[in-house]
Design an enzyme around this catalytic site. Structure first.
Site, mmCIF file in Angstrom:
data_model
loop_
_atom_site.group_PDB
_atom_site.id
_atom_site.type_symbol
_atom_site.label_atom_id
_atom_site.label_comp_id
_atom_site.label_asym_id
_atom_site.label_seq_id
_atom_site.Cartn_x
_atom_site.Cartn_y
_atom_site.Cartn_z
ATOM 1 N N ASP A 39 1.040 -10.710 8.615
ATOM 2 C CA ASP A 39 1.606 -9.374 8.703
ATOM 3 C C ASP A 39 3.033 -9.432 8.176
ATOM 4 O OD1 ASP A 39 -0.649 -8.229 9.704
ATOM 5 O OD2 ASP A 39 -0.018 -8.257 11.800
ATOM 6 N N ASP A 53 5.833 -8.663 9.186
ATOM 7 C CA ASP A 53 6.932 -9.042 10.073
ATOM 8 C C ASP A 53 6.756 -10.439 10.658
ATOM 9 O OD1 ASP A 53 4.744 -7.663 11.557
ATOM 10 O OD2 ASP A 53 5.901 -8.330 13.287
ATOM 11 N N ASP A 81 0.820 -1.208 0.000
ATOM 12 C CA ASP A 81 0.000 0.000 0.000
ATOM 13 C C ASP A 81 0.857 1.263 0.000
ATOM 14 O OD1 ASP A 81 -2.671 -0.100 -0.404
ATOM 15 O OD2 ASP A 81 -3.260 0.172 1.688
ATOM 16 N N ASP A 91 -10.414 -7.683 11.497
ATOM 17 C CA ASP A 91 -10.239 -9.123 11.654
ATOM 18 C C ASP A 91 -11.357 -9.750 12.491
ATOM 19 O OD1 ASP A 91 -9.355 -7.746 13.879
ATOM 20 O OD2 ASP A 91 -7.271 -8.355 13.675
#
EC number: 2.4.1.12
Length: 874
Positions: free
Chosen positions: A360, A362, A313, A457
């Site tokens: 995610d 990470d 993004d 979520d």
């Protein structure tokens, strides 16, 4: 000092004394303390025969016998400390000698205790063996379903009537005390029993005591004659009612964790489904994202059935080139509406797999991620989502700032270790935004990831459950990521979660609408209620001040009755939670977590309740550095304000104790105890706000993994890798470390049957401990290194088992130390205008504590201490 000693003493003695004085000064003693220490030494040599062997043994054991007295740095009142500690040691020795003839009775008692524990440990198995025949006989099998439901209804009805009597029956103080003793005795009897029966019994006892307390509060403790007392009392009662509701819902949620295990996949790989892996990113550094992509490339899954997507993004060219270089898909949006949810929904238009796994940027997946999770989807066609834990290999701000990393379960351990497992029992597992797999068909049916709230979520999983789909949770960690680096970032993340859950509560309340079972509604409700804790926590932190400052009776009852109702309520809840949550949350740590967040989540949750559409999505920063230790004064300002307010309450309490009505003395004492407890918790919150240095960009991960190093001359040495990071490793060579700093060696690691070689340079050699720095790696080598370390299937599985079991009293002591540590930090870092207050306060407390006798150190001193003390008495 030197001139005076030379004038009074002969040269050798004067020189020794001058030497001692200089030694005291070098260790930090003030001139006065050093001189006084020399004087006390002279007097001791005059009065006691210190050269005698008995006294020499005492002097040799000084560190063990007097652990709180630094002989190298004397203080003016050390003689008093020596006297108190010596009397304490003599008392211990004398007590032991008095009881020595009765050692057999104590041994008998210890034997009885051991037999009792053994009996309790084997009770569940013996009960199971004796009731097996009942299951086979099926005594009620001849009854119809209606008859069985009737019998069950009668049992439940009588149980509820009995519970109602226990809860509502009024007792005088003596009867209440006896009733509580009976419940406490039962709790002590069953708490050591293994298995779930003991936990269920403790829950029943805790609910009985807590419901009785709430009933008493509503019916007997409000002062309707005084408006101020009534208002303050109702405010506290609101907070207590909230805490009681959360307690009851929490027990329900975790009463029977499912502990789901993997389901094997079909042997024929052609039956395995296609999977898209989404890695959304916005402003994170490319180095953070690389490891996730490298690990995803090594996931054990047919390559023609696996597609990896970077969802950028941020629209960065470096990410596009990286994706092209490693052979994964890249998507960038022209617009950025709905943040992460919009980013994923945009990617769903391009991806065509039957399932989508989301990480995610990470979160580094292990190679076994899909093989561990996908079997359930093939077994249960209605299963829409499988969630796995969010595991972090770097410390969060609480762990780093308090030095508790891998010593105490962190804030998220309870949720991912127990709560989600409990939710799974009720088919109420939440999607947590990462480390999960979702079936595409149900996801498409609900229009993709929910975008109406900032916690997309949980809202997505709620919509899936409303459609009749199921969810699942597997507690085995299958990925690991970076925790937030600073307390401010951590609080910002929790603010977003709190706002989002309250938005769901307002916009799509789980209590209403179709599609959910009662158990699912309660689990979702408890999750949303959890984030409304800000205002109740602030009320608890200030409630005793209503009496001390305003003379308002917040609990309109005698102090004795308050103690008989409040203390059992708290003790039973603590004991029960310790039994249920012991491996996942230690006692009293929830107080610290909630206090740190309370001030900051209270306003956004209140705003979201009133206007659920207000607020925006914020991205949690990861991978940052903390270059210097400092106090985050902006974050800690509310805690300091509450500390000062409670100190004002202490001053008012002292005044009321001496000058107030005599019949209020006990109430004042109870209020002051409450205030002191609040001060301890607030001190812990202040300690968390002191940011510790974090200068490693690549976090070290502890592990025990076999390997080998090869020198350039061909010599090979086996070793054990005990830690690794993205930039280097720490190894222990099995034998003599025949390497030198600066030497280049190759590190050999295995993944399955394949062996990989990585170029390294020796940067540290300490005995057989060697530090290695990775040399520049090719892309292929970097992928292999990540898959040999971060992405190993067994890397994270044993971390949870490393935590010690909860011991409430030890945990309370830890919290007390933590609170004192917070005030020491205030004394160290506070501005001059405030520093004097906290420095004086901590100095006074430390000075008082320094006189408290200590138990001698176990290993070094307890055995000889009896003999030494006996000699001293002679």
């Amino acid at each position: 000092m030197s001139a005076l000693s030379r004038w009074l003493l002969i040269p050798p003695v004067s020189a020794r004394l001058s030497e001692r004085y200089q030694g005291y000064r070098r260790h930090g003693a003030s001139p006065f303390s050093a001189a006084l220490g020399c004087l006390w030494t002279i007097l001791a040599w005059i009065v006691f025969p210190l050269e005698h062997p008995r006294w020499q043994r005492i002097r040799d054991g000084h560190k063990a016998l007097y652990p709180h007295i630094n002989a190298a740095r004397p203080r003016p009142l050390d003689p008093a400390r020596y006297l108190i500690q010596t009397l304490w040691l003599v008392m211990i020795s004398s007590t032991k000698e008095r009881h020595e003839p009765r050692w057999r009775s104590f041994a008998r008692l210890k034997d009885v205790r051991g037999r009792y524990h053994q009996w309790m440990d084997t009770l569940p198995e013996r009960v199971r063996q004796k009731t097996t025949h009942l299951e086979k006989e099926k005594e009620l099998g001849h009854l119809s379903n209606g008859a069985r439901r009737f019998i069950l209804g009668v049992i439940v009805t009588f149980s509820l009537i009995l519970a109602l009597i226990c809860i509502t029956q009024p007792f005088n103080p003596l009867s209440q005390f006896i009733f509580l003793l009976l419940l406490w005795g039962v709790a002590l009897l069953v708490r050591r029993m293994p298995g779930r029966f003991s936990a269920l019994m403790l829950i029943v006892l805790s609910l009985t005591v807590s419901c009785r307390y709430i009933w008493w509060r509503y019916t007997s403790t409000l002062n309707w004659d005084d408006p101020v007392s009534l208002v303050c009392g109702l405010i506290l009662l609101f907070a207590e009612t909230y805490a009681w509701i959360v307690l009851v819902l929490g027990y329900f949620q975790v009463v029977w964790p499912l502990n789901r295990q993997p389901v094997p996949l079909p042997k024929e790989m052609s039956q395995w489904p296609t999977v898209d892996i989404f890695v959304p990113t916005y402003n994170e550094d490319l180095n953070v994202v690389k490891n996730t992509i490298y690990a995803s490339l090594g996931i054990d899954w047919p390559k023609d059935k696996l597609n990896i997507w970077i969802l950028d993004d941020g629209g960065r060219e470096s990410f596009r080139q990286f994706a092209r270089h490693v052979g994964v898909h890249y998507i960038a949006r022209a617009t950025h509406e709905h943040a992460k949810a919009g980013n994923i929904n945009n990617a769903l238009k391009h991806a065509k797999g039957e399932f989508v796994a989301i990480f995610d940027c990470d979160h580094v997946p292990t190679r076994s991620f899909l093989q561990m999770t996908m079997g359930w989807f093939l077994k249960e066609k209605q299963l829409a989502m499988m969630q796995t834990p969010h595991h972090f290999f770097s410390p969060d701000p609480f762990e780093r700032n308090l030095g508790r990393f891998r010593k105490t379960p962190n804030e998220g351990t309870l949720f991912y270790g127990l709560v989600q497992d409990g939710n799974d029992m009720w088919d109420a597992t939440f999607f947590c935004g990462s480390c999960a797999v979702i079936r595409r068909k149900p996801l498409d049916e609900i229009g993709g990831i929910a975008v109406e709230t900032v916690t997309e979520d949980a809202h997505t999983s709620l919509r899936l459950h409303r459609r009749g789909y199921t969810s699942a949770y597997m507690r085995i960690p299958q990925s690991a990521g970076l925790a937030t680096e600073s307390l401010s970032a951590h609080i910002g993340q929790r603010i977003r979660w709190a706002r989002g859950m309250v938005q769901i509560f307002r916009l799509d309340n789980p209590l209403f609408g179709k599609g959910l079972k009662l158990a699912q509604r309660l689990c979702y409700l408890n999750a949303m209620f959890h984030f409304l804790s800000g205002i109740p926590r602030l009320i608890f932190l200030t409630a005793p001040l209503a009496f001390l400052l305003l003379h308002a009776y917040i609990i309109y009852a005698p102090a004795l009755m308050i103690a008989l109702f409040v203390i059992p309520h708290m003790v039973h809840a603590s004991l029960t939670n310790s039994k249920i949550q012991g491996k996942y949350r230690h006692s009293f740590w929830s107080e610290i977590y909630e206090t740190v967040l309370a001030w900051y989540i209270a306003p956004p949750t209140l705003v979201a309740l009133i206007n659920p559409h207000k607020g925006k999505f914020n991205v949690t920063a990861k991978g940052g550095l903390v270059e210097e230790k400092y106090v985050d004064w902006v974050i800690s300002r509310p805690y300091i304000f509450l500390v000062l307010l409670n100190l004002l309450g202490v001053a008012a309490g002292v005044w009321r104790y001496y000058y107030g009505p005599e019949n209020e003395t006990l109430t004042v004492i109870v209020s002051l105890v409450w205030v002191f407890y609040n001060l301890v918790i607030l001190g812990g919150a202040v300690a968390v706000s002191v940011e510790s240095k974090q200068v490693r960009r690549a976090h070290r991960v502890e592990i025990a993994m076999p390997g080998a190093i090869a020198r350039e001359d061909g010599h090979l040495f086996s070793c054990t890798v005990h830690d690794f990071s993205d930039g280097g490793l720490g190894i222990k060579i099995n034998g003599q470390a025949q390497v030198l700093e600066g030497q280049k060696v190759n590190l050999l690691l295995k993944r399955g049957q394949q062996e990989y070689v990585f170029p390294t340079q020796v940067v540290r050699v300490t005995g057989n401990e060697v530090g290695l720095q990775l040399m520049p790696l090719t892309t292929k080598q970097h992928i292999d290194f990540v898959q040999c370390t971060f992405a190993r299937a067994d890397t994270w599985a044993l971390w949870q088992d490393s935590f010690p079991e909860d011991k409430p009293l030890e945990s309370l002591l830890d919290i007390l130390k933590l609170g004192f540590r917070g005030y020491r930090h205030l004394a160290e870092f506070a501005p001059p205008s405030v520093k004097v207050i906290f420095r004086s306060l901590t100095a006074l407390i430390a000075w008082i504590v320094s006189f408290i006798p200590r138990r001698p150190e176990r290993q070094a001193a307890i055995q000889p201490s009896d003999r030494v003390m006996a000699q001293a008495q002679q």
